[in-house]
Design an enzyme around this catalytic site. Structure first.
Site, PDB file in Angstrom:
ATOM      1  N   ASP A   1       0.829  -1.218   0.000  1.00  0.00           N
ATOM      2  CA  ASP A   1       0.000   0.000   0.000  1.00  0.00           C
ATOM      3  C   ASP A   1       0.861   1.266   0.000  1.00  0.00           C
ATOM      4  OD1 ASP A   1      -2.014  -1.809   0.117  1.00  0.00           O
ATOM      5  OD2 ASP A   1      -2.687  -1.307   2.128  1.00  0.00           O
TER       6      ASP A   1
ATOM      7  N   ASP B   1      -0.226  -4.469  -3.764  1.00  0.00           N
ATOM      8  CA  ASP B   1      -1.247  -3.415  -3.874  1.00  0.00           C
ATOM      9  C   ASP B   1      -0.616  -2.042  -3.670  1.00  0.00           C
ATOM     10  OD1 ASP B   1      -2.931  -5.610  -4.013  1.00  0.00           O
ATOM     11  OD2 ASP B   1      -3.618  -5.432  -1.950  1.00  0.00           O
TER      12      ASP B   1
END
Length: 333
Positions: free
Chosen positions: A166, A187
């Site tokens: 992230d 991600d």
């Protein structure tokens, strides 16, 4: 010390004389103020957050925060009521804002922007929480963003974003990235932003801890009428290990790679439906005119979209996708 105090007083008077309670920023060639942040004490402040705090609420003056080279170990938040900021460093190699936190994904970013009309140039944003993992430690990887934005009209030039999971929380609003470097494994570009990535380098470090695969994007478009999505135009995807171009964070997730070099780290399938297996028809994942060994589409998932010429033209044009009202041209150079 005395000179710094005098400079601060002058800046305070300048702000008080120019501030009006409006979210519209002054003309880029008119009212402006500059704040210098320098760890050595040769500026108005030694911390970036101090400079942000100094700017008055509902500021409408384009304000430059000039950050001198150094590693600034601090967690920085730009609140929603402080728009019209330009944050500029010397280069992303020697001007670094760094922190280590993974307490909660939406609260642990090293740098958070909640105010519209924000521009950053020549700065590195880094979350070092997973740093030991990058070096082979078997400590579990956690969500630890380097940067987070929930604001509209936010742009970046020659910036770097370094993390593992992230890394870039591109959550909400229209954003533009040009010639930036983004690094991560899982991600590492995620959220519901409506963002255009131009000529950026995407470095996927999926091989950490012997992982089999990583994921570049996890885009969160949540309906057919949601205008969000990520477009990567003329970018470069490199790295280690194997990586998916994206997985669906929401049912209408939308990501496009256009004229981008894809190295051999991209898995043949290209994309992952994640929790939406069987409902892939609502997901918009597409590639156009990409090159490199990872651009071979012969084994891609069958549900990848083939966009019409009109759809592709709209998405891959920065002016139609994120710059409809010309906000990029209104920001200071």
């Amino acid at each position: 010390m005395k000179n710094s105090l005098i400079s601060s007083l002058i800046l305070a008077l300048l702000f008080l004389s120019r501030v009006s309670f409006s979210l519209f920023c002054s003309n880029q060639n008119q009212d402006s103020a500059t704040i210098v942040v320098d760890q050595s004490g040769h500026g108005q402040f030694t911390k970036v957050q101090q400079a942000i705090d100094f700017i008055p609420a509902m500021n409408n003056v384009w304000t430059h925060i000039l950050v001198k080279p150094g590693i600034y170990k601090e967690k920085v938040i730009v609140p929603r009521n402080k728009p019209c900021i330009v944050l500029e460093g010397h280069s992303a190699r020697d001007t670094v804002i760094q922190w280590a936190d993974s307490s909660e994904v939406t609260r642990s970013a090293t740098f958070t922007v909640n105010a519209e009309n924000f521009k950053a140039r020549n700065i590195k944003f880094q979350n070092t929480y997973n740093e030991n993992t990058r070096r082979g430690d078997l400590k579990p990887i956690k969500q630890a963003p380097a940067f987070q934005t929930t604001a509209d009209k936010v742009s970046f030039y020659q910036c770097a974003f370094i993390g593992v999971q992230d890394t870039l929380s591109d959550l909400q609003g229209r954003h533009y990235f040009e010639s930036c470097y983004i690094e991560g494994a899982i991600d590492f570009i995620w959220g519901g932003g409506q963002s255009f990535y131009q000529a950026c380098t995407i470095n996927a470090t999926a091989a950490i801890q012997g992982r089999l695969t990583g994921y570049i994007t996890a885009q969160g478009r949540n309906s057919e009428t949601d205008t969000s999505g990520y477009v990567f135009n003329q970018c470069t995807v490199v790295g280690t290990g194997q990586v998916y171009l994206g997985r669906a964070y929401m049912q209408y997730s939308r990501v496009v790679f256009s004229k981008t070099y894809l190295s051999n780290i991209v898995v043949p399938e290209g994309w992952d439906p994640w929790g939406y297996a069987g409902r892939e028809q609502t997901i918009t994942y597409a590639e156009s005119q990409c090159t490199g060994p990872g651009a071979d589409m012969s084994k891609r998932v069958k549900w990848e979209k083939t966009l019409s010429r009109a759809e592709l033209a709209w998405l891959t044009n920065v002016n139609t996708f994120v710059n409809q009202d010309g906000w990029l041209q209104k920001q200071p150079f």
